[in-house]
Design a protein around this motif. Structure first.
Motif, PDB file in Angstrom:
ATOM      1  N   HIS A  27       0.835  -1.201   0.000  1.00 49.08           N
ATOM      2  CA  HIS A  27       0.000   0.000   0.000  1.00 49.08           C
ATOM      3  C   HIS A  27       0.875   1.259   0.000  1.00 49.08           C
ATOM      4  O   HIS A  27       0.643   2.209  -0.747  1.00 49.08           O
ATOM      5  CB  HIS A  27      -0.904  -0.020   1.232  1.00 49.08           C
ATOM      6  N   GLN A  28       1.913   1.223   0.827  1.00 52.76           N
ATOM      7  CA  GLN A  28       2.840   2.348   0.908  1.00 52.76           C
ATOM      8  C   GLN A  28       3.551   2.569  -0.433  1.00 52.76           C
ATOM      9  O   GLN A  28       3.681   3.693  -0.907  1.00 52.76           O
ATOM     10  CB  GLN A  28       3.874   2.050   2.017  1.00 52.76           C
ATOM     11  N   ASP A  43       1.311   4.226  -2.915  1.00 54.42           N
ATOM     12  CA  ASP A  43       1.200   5.669  -2.652  1.00 54.42           C
ATOM     13  C   ASP A  43       2.457   6.407  -3.135  1.00 54.42           C
ATOM     14  O   ASP A  43       2.370   7.495  -3.703  1.00 54.42           O
ATOM     15  CB  ASP A  43       0.979   5.921  -1.154  1.00 54.42           C
ATOM     16  N   TRP A  44       3.608   5.800  -2.915  1.00 52.87           N
ATOM     17  CA  TRP A  44       4.851   6.442  -3.382  1.00 52.87           C
ATOM     18  C   TRP A  44       4.887   6.519  -4.902  1.00 52.87           C
ATOM     19  O   TRP A  44       5.356   7.510  -5.483  1.00 52.87           O
ATOM     20  CB  TRP A  44       6.065   5.676  -2.853  1.00 52.87           C
ATOM     21  N   LYS A  73       2.307   6.827  -6.869  1.00 50.70           N
ATOM     22  CA  LYS A  73       1.420   7.940  -7.251  1.00 50.70           C
ATOM     23  C   LYS A  73       2.167   9.263  -7.078  1.00 50.70           C
ATOM     24  O   LYS A  73       2.131  10.125  -7.958  1.00 50.70           O
ATOM     25  CB  LYS A  73       0.152   7.951  -6.382  1.00 50.70           C
ATOM     26  N   ASP A  74       2.845   9.416  -5.943  1.00 53.75           N
ATOM     27  CA  ASP A  74       3.570  10.671  -5.694  1.00 53.75           C
ATOM     28  C   ASP A  74       4.634  10.907  -6.752  1.00 53.75           C
ATOM     29  O   ASP A  74       4.791  12.010  -7.263  1.00 53.75           O
ATOM     30  CB  ASP A  74       4.228  10.642  -4.307  1.00 53.75           C
ATOM     31  N   ARG A  77      -3.446  10.710  -4.924  1.00 58.82           N
ATOM     32  CA  ARG A  77      -3.387   9.707  -3.859  1.00 58.82           C
ATOM     33  C   ARG A  77      -4.667   8.889  -3.721  1.00 58.82           C
ATOM     34  O   ARG A  77      -4.631   7.749  -3.281  1.00 58.82           O
ATOM     35  CB  ARG A  77      -3.100  10.397  -2.515  1.00 58.82           C
ATOM     36  N   GLU A  78      -5.837   9.460  -4.104  1.00 63.60           N
ATOM     37  CA  GLU A  78      -7.112   8.730  -3.955  1.00 63.60           C
ATOM     38  C   GLU A  78      -7.181   7.541  -4.913  1.00 63.60           C
ATOM     39  O   GLU A  78      -8.018   6.667  -4.765  1.00 63.60           O
ATOM     40  CB  GLU A  78      -8.343   9.608  -4.263  1.00 63.60           C
ATOM     41  N   SER A 132      -6.474   4.038  -6.836  1.00 65.67           N
ATOM     42  CA  SER A 132      -6.082   2.725  -6.325  1.00 65.67           C
ATOM     43  C   SER A 132      -4.977   2.199  -7.221  1.00 65.67           C
ATOM     44  O   SER A 132      -4.629   2.811  -8.233  1.00 65.67           O
ATOM     45  CB  SER A 132      -7.265   1.777  -6.313  1.00 65.67           C
ATOM     46  N   GLU A 192     -11.128   4.331  -7.744  1.00 67.47           N
ATOM     47  CA  GLU A 192     -10.922   3.110  -6.941  1.00 67.47           C
ATOM     48  C   GLU A 192     -12.106   2.160  -7.064  1.00 67.47           C
ATOM     49  O   GLU A 192     -11.944   0.936  -7.169  1.00 67.47           O
ATOM     50  CB  GLU A 192     -10.694   3.517  -5.474  1.00 67.47           C
TER      51      GLU A 192
END
Ligand SMILES: *Cc1c(COP(=O)(O)O)cnc(C)c1O
Length: 485
Positions: A122-123, A126-127, A129-130, A136-137, A139, A317
């Motif tokens: 999951h982390q 998110d990275w 996406k960044d 961030r929303e 999936s 998502e």
């Protein structure tokens, strides 16, 4: 003494010393890779040893490892070598490889459940996406690679845009045949995906490209209008961020606008090109990518992670989950215990049992930090500029297409030779480069012309490797021409 057996070692200390030895061996192997040929053909003995009957009796871990050392390790694909630029394949890293071993030693299943590995993935998502400027929303899911990432993205696209419950009723119930659009430069995995989605390869409309190998926007608009008038239902538009042939990137902002206007799903195949966004200087090249409804890319190409790991991100998502979620009783989630937690990745893709691919990404990003990746991606592009200069300075070489990113197509040229003869000659040059272990470019056809193709996602390459490559192409070209009758 128990009569019950296990696959654990009888003597853990022996396995410990084998483990230390193999780690030492592999660190030696990687740190000296530059001293060895990029590739060599398998010996007859190795081929014989790799064609043996099923082992019935144990030979033990030590002897099994010796077989690996003798018959497998000497014959690498070449991808770890500083002069490997074949297809589009990343280089891997030593620590990333160790992460794969750690992952296997913990042996979690990232299909679901409440345990550390799922939080790591999951982390990592998110990275991702960044680092690509994606919201961030969204999936996402780590998958085997770009092919699977594109398949997942296009599945969500089809289901979201079909306009009826296609999971239940299937494509046969479609009121109008669905069509998908992309350029003639699309990677072959899109056709596979469209075929597997039941749409049929003819539903993938391949639109011609301009001189820069970007999708021709006017032709695309006409094709969509023509299809609508003829009773088809256009559902999705695929944009390229970095094509395999030449590294071209479509006008993604224009495609995003068009998709919005036409109510089409906008999917971007950024297998390697998406990672240009990691470098602040290169990020403008893929502008518009962040507006994609789904985005597929590889971490095992231009993020240099060990094979396999790719990623798909989906803006909506719920659309993503609704394309795959299926929760029979034996997969229900609970509020407590290991069957708890909210990160059940099996609801976002095809696999149920899923490996801990995320660990190598998580550890590698911590090891180096994202800025260093951005610098090395930029370095690869600069090294390609350098190669282009070398080609342009060599009268016997021809640059065969614009090289906007990290792919360079070239050939050895002899005035007066026919296309057919030049194709043959350049193919021979490629064979010699491989067989002599000098360097590994591969090839493509551009307008019927055979091109030596350098696809550069190699963090070990130095400019001097391109000096050597160009010198050797010229040497081999001259030699082959002289040896012709
Ligand atoms: C490599 C590649 C793919 C396929 O990805 P895999 O990781 O090999 O499955 C798709 N599209 C493009 C543009 C690629 O370069």
């Amino acid at each position: 003494m128990s009569d019950e057996e296990t696959l654990d070692p009888e003597n853990w200390e022996e396995l410990r010393s084998l483990g230390h030895r193999l780690m030492d061996d592999m660190i030696d192997y990687l740190s000296t890779v530059r001293d060895r040929p990029a590739w060599q053909p398998l010996s007859t003995e190795a081929k014989t040893q790799l064609d043996q009957p099923l082992p019935v009796e144990p030979q033990g871990a030590d002897r099994a490892y010796d077989d690996f050392l003798n018959y497998v390790r000497p014959y690498p694909h070449g991808t770890i070598h500083p002069r490997f630029w074949g297809w589009v394949i990343g280089t891997g890293t030593a620590f990333g490889a160790m992460a794969d071993m750690l992952a296997a030693m913990m042996n979690p299943n990232l299909g679901g459940g409440d345990h550390g590995a799922n939080y790591v993935e999951h982390q990592v998502l998110d990275w991702c996406k960044d680092m690509l400027g994606y919201p961030r929303e969204a999936s996402g899911l780590l998958v085997s690679g770009g092919s699977m990432a594109n398949l997942v993205g296009l599945t969500v696209a089809r289901n979201a845009k079909a306009g009826y419950n296609i999971r239940e009723q299937g494509v046969a119930a479609a009121p109008h045949p669905m069509t998908v659009y992309g350029s003639t430069e699309l990677h072959s995995c899109h056709q596979k995906a469209i075929e597997m989605l039941g749409l049929g390869s003819a539903a993938l409309r391949k639109i011609p490209v301009n001189a820069d190998y970007q999708i021709d926007l006017a032709t695309l608009e006409n094709a969509i209008a023509y299809d609508r008038a003829a009773g088809y239902q256009p559902i999705a538009l695929i944009g390229n961020a970095g094509t395999v042939n030449t590294g071209a990137t479509d006008n993604l902002a224009a495609l995003a606008n068009l998709a919005q206007r036409e109510n089409l799903w906008f999917h971007v195949d950024g297998a390697f090109g998406a990672l240009a966004a990691v470098s602040p200087e290169l990020r403008p090249l893929v502008k518009g990518m962040e507006r994609a409804d789904s985005l597929a890319f590889d971490l095992h190409k231009w993020m240099y992670m060990p094979i396999e790991v790719g990623c798909v991100l989906v803006r909506d998502e719920s659309a993503h989950r609704h394309a795959f979620s299926l929760t029979p009783d034996y997969l229900s989630h609970f509020e407590r215990g290991v069957a708890g937690g909210s990160r059940w990745f099996n609801e976002y893709g095809i696999q149920l049992t899923r490996g801990f691919r995320a660990l190598k990404v998580w550890l590698s990003l911590k090891e180096h930090g994202i800025e260093k990746y951005g610098r090395i991606i930029k370095q690869n592009v600069d090294q390609c500029r350098y190669l282009v200069e070398l080609i342009e300075a060599a009268p016997e070489l021809e640059l065969m297409a614009p090289a906007p990113l990290n792919i360079v197509c070239l050939r050895y040229k002899v005035p007066g030779l026919s296309t057919e003869a030049l194709n043959q000659l350049n193919q021979q040059i490629m064979f010699e480069l491989h067989d002599q272990g000098i360097a590994i470019p591969t090839y493509t056809m551009l307008d019927g012309q055979f091109a030596l193709r350098v696809a550069h996602t190699n963090h070990r390459t130095r400019r001097e490797d391109f000096d050597l490559f160009v010198r050797e192409v010229i040497r081999l070209g001259r030699q082959l021409v002289e040896s012709q009758p």
